[in-house]
Design a protein around this motif. Structure first.
Motif, short mmCIF file in Angstrom:
data_model
loop_
_atom_site.label_atom_id
_atom_site.label_comp_id
_atom_site.label_asym_id
_atom_site.label_seq_id
_atom_site.Cartn_x
_atom_site.Cartn_y
_atom_site.Cartn_z
N MET A 118 -45.86 -20.91 -4.51
CA MET A 118 -46.67 -21.49 -3.46
C MET A 118 -45.75 -22.13 -2.43
O MET A 118 -44.84 -22.88 -2.77
N SER A 119 -45.98 -21.87 -1.16
CA SER A 119 -45.12 -22.44 -0.13
C SER A 119 -45.83 -23.60 0.57
O SER A 119 -47.04 -23.75 0.49
N ARG A 120 -45.03 -24.41 1.24
CA ARG A 120 -45.53 -25.54 2.02
C ARG A 120 -45.22 -25.27 3.48
O ARG A 120 -44.17 -24.70 3.79
N THR A 121 -46.09 -25.68 4.40
CA THR A 121 -45.94 -25.33 5.80
C THR A 121 -45.49 -26.52 6.64
O THR A 121 -45.99 -27.63 6.49
N LEU A 122 -44.53 -26.25 7.53
CA LEU A 122 -44.08 -27.20 8.55
C LEU A 122 -44.26 -26.54 9.90
O LEU A 122 -44.13 -25.32 10.02
N THR A 123 -44.52 -27.32 10.92
CA THR A 123 -44.55 -26.81 12.29
C THR A 123 -43.36 -27.40 13.04
O THR A 123 -43.16 -28.61 13.02
N ALA A 124 -42.58 -26.52 13.64
CA ALA A 124 -41.42 -26.98 14.41
C ALA A 124 -41.88 -27.77 15.62
O ALA A 124 -42.76 -27.34 16.35
N GLN A 125 -41.29 -28.94 15.81
CA GLN A 125 -41.61 -29.81 16.94
C GLN A 125 -40.46 -29.78 17.94
O GLN A 125 -39.33 -29.50 17.57
N PRO A 126 -40.73 -30.11 19.20
CA PRO A 126 -39.62 -30.20 20.16
C PRO A 126 -38.63 -31.27 19.72
O PRO A 126 -39.03 -32.31 19.19
N LEU A 127 -37.36 -31.01 19.93
CA LEU A 127 -36.31 -31.94 19.55
C LEU A 127 -36.22 -33.06 20.58
O LEU A 127 -36.04 -32.81 21.76
N THR A 128 -36.38 -34.31 20.11
CA THR A 128 -36.19 -35.48 20.97
C THR A 128 -35.21 -36.43 20.29
O THR A 128 -35.14 -36.48 19.06
N GLU A 158 -26.01 -28.64 -2.34
CA GLU A 158 -27.19 -27.83 -2.04
C GLU A 158 -28.35 -28.25 -2.91
O GLU A 158 -28.15 -28.64 -4.06
N HIS A 159 -29.56 -28.14 -2.35
CA HIS A 159 -30.78 -28.37 -3.11
C HIS A 159 -31.70 -27.17 -2.88
O HIS A 159 -32.07 -26.87 -1.75
N TRP A 160 -32.04 -26.49 -3.97
CA TRP A 160 -32.94 -25.33 -3.91
C TRP A 160 -34.35 -25.78 -4.30
O TRP A 160 -34.53 -26.46 -5.30
N PHE A 161 -35.33 -25.38 -3.51
CA PHE A 161 -36.72 -25.76 -3.75
C PHE A 161 -37.39 -24.75 -4.69
O PHE A 161 -37.21 -23.54 -4.53
N ASP A 162 -38.17 -25.25 -5.65
CA ASP A 162 -38.98 -24.37 -6.49
C ASP A 162 -40.04 -23.69 -5.65
O ASP A 162 -40.34 -22.51 -5.85
N ASP A 163 -40.65 -24.44 -4.73
CA ASP A 163 -41.64 -23.92 -3.80
C ASP A 163 -41.06 -24.05 -2.39
O ASP A 163 -40.88 -25.17 -1.91
N PRO A 164 -40.77 -22.94 -1.72
CA PRO A 164 -40.15 -23.02 -0.39
C PRO A 164 -41.11 -23.59 0.66
O PRO A 164 -42.33 -23.64 0.45
N ASN A 218 -20.72 -17.38 13.93
CA ASN A 218 -21.61 -16.34 14.44
C ASN A 218 -22.79 -16.25 13.49
O ASN A 218 -22.62 -15.89 12.33
N ALA A 219 -23.96 -16.61 13.98
CA ALA A 219 -25.14 -16.68 13.12
C ALA A 219 -26.14 -15.59 13.47
O ALA A 219 -26.41 -15.35 14.66
N LYS A 220 -26.71 -14.97 12.45
CA LYS A 220 -27.72 -13.94 12.65
C LYS A 220 -29.04 -14.58 13.09
O LYS A 220 -29.34 -15.72 12.74
N ALA A 221 -29.83 -13.81 13.82
CA ALA A 221 -31.12 -14.28 14.32
C ALA A 221 -32.10 -14.51 13.19
O ALA A 221 -32.11 -13.78 12.19
N ARG A 222 -32.93 -15.53 13.37
CA ARG A 222 -34.04 -15.82 12.46
C ARG A 222 -35.32 -15.71 13.26
O ARG A 222 -35.31 -15.80 14.48
N THR A 223 -36.44 -15.55 12.58
CA THR A 223 -37.74 -15.45 13.26
C THR A 223 -38.75 -16.33 12.54
O THR A 223 -38.56 -16.74 11.40
N PHE A 224 -39.85 -16.60 13.24
CA PHE A 224 -40.97 -17.31 12.64
C PHE A 224 -41.94 -16.29 12.07
O PHE A 224 -42.08 -15.22 12.62
N PRO A 225 -42.63 -16.59 11.01
CA PRO A 225 -42.45 -17.77 10.17
C PRO A 225 -41.11 -17.70 9.45
O PRO A 225 -40.66 -16.62 9.05
N TYR A 226 -40.48 -18.87 9.28
CA TYR A 226 -39.14 -18.96 8.72
C TYR A 226 -39.21 -19.71 7.39
O TYR A 226 -39.75 -20.81 7.32
N GLU A 227 -38.67 -19.12 6.35
CA GLU A 227 -38.74 -19.72 5.02
C GLU A 227 -37.50 -20.57 4.74
O GLU A 227 -36.37 -20.12 4.92
#
Length: 163
Positions: free
Chosen positions: A1-11, A150-156, A59-68
């Motif tokens: 089971m995953s948990r959801t976050l919404t990306a907010q503008p950085l301030t 590092e900390h690995w989540f049981d539920d991402p 050099n980082a590869k592109a990520r997309t939403f939804p992002y785990e």
């Protein structure tokens, strides 16, 4: 089971518990180079227990939403700044610490001209440019001994884009 976050503008205010937002705002602190350059001075606190500051290119590869987010990491012996060279926005995931474990994750999206410096010991996600690959200057601790936990989540967590 995953948990959801919404990306907010950085301030700067919302990010302050986790680090510094590095961006140009207001008038420069100094005018230098015969009046041809404005210097916005000392915008981040670099903090190292030992070792020295180093500058690396990532050099980082592109990520997309939804992002785990299944793992976060931290660097107990040094701060870490991510400075985009290619202008690609990045997703910044951070968390508070509770008894050595990350809690209360937050997700932020940078806009052009913004970069970050993570405080020493702050839990954070991996470098994640959004939609396009990105090149980043990284300023962090160079020295002997381990500086990664590092900390690995049981539920991402799943991060969704800002509406």
């Amino acid at each position: 089971m995953s948990r959801t976050l919404t990306a907010q503008p950085l301030t700067a205010a919302d990010f302050a518990p986790f680090g510094d937002v590095i961006e140009v705002s207001g008038a420069p602190d100094k005018i230098i180079n015969q009046g041809m350059c404005g210097r916005h001075h000392d915008l981040a606190t670099l903090d190292f227990a030992d070792g020295r500051a180093g500058i690396s290119l990532f050099n980082a590869k592109a990520r997309t939403f939804p992002y785990e987010v299944d793992m976060v990491e931290r660097h107990p012996d040094g701060s870490q700044a991510f400075i985009p060279v290619s202008g690609v926005p990045m997703l910044v995931v951070v968390a508070e610490d509770q008894d050595g474990a990350p809690v209360n994750l937050k997700a932020f999206m940078t806009k052009p001209g913004q970069t970050i410096n993570l405080h020493r010991g702050v839990w954070h996600g991996v470098l994640a440019p959004i939609e396009k690959p990105g090149q980043f200057i990284v300023v962090d601790r160079i020295g002997d001994g381990p500086n990664l936990q590092e900390h690995w989540f049981d539920d991402p967590y799943v991060v969704e884009a800002i509406d």
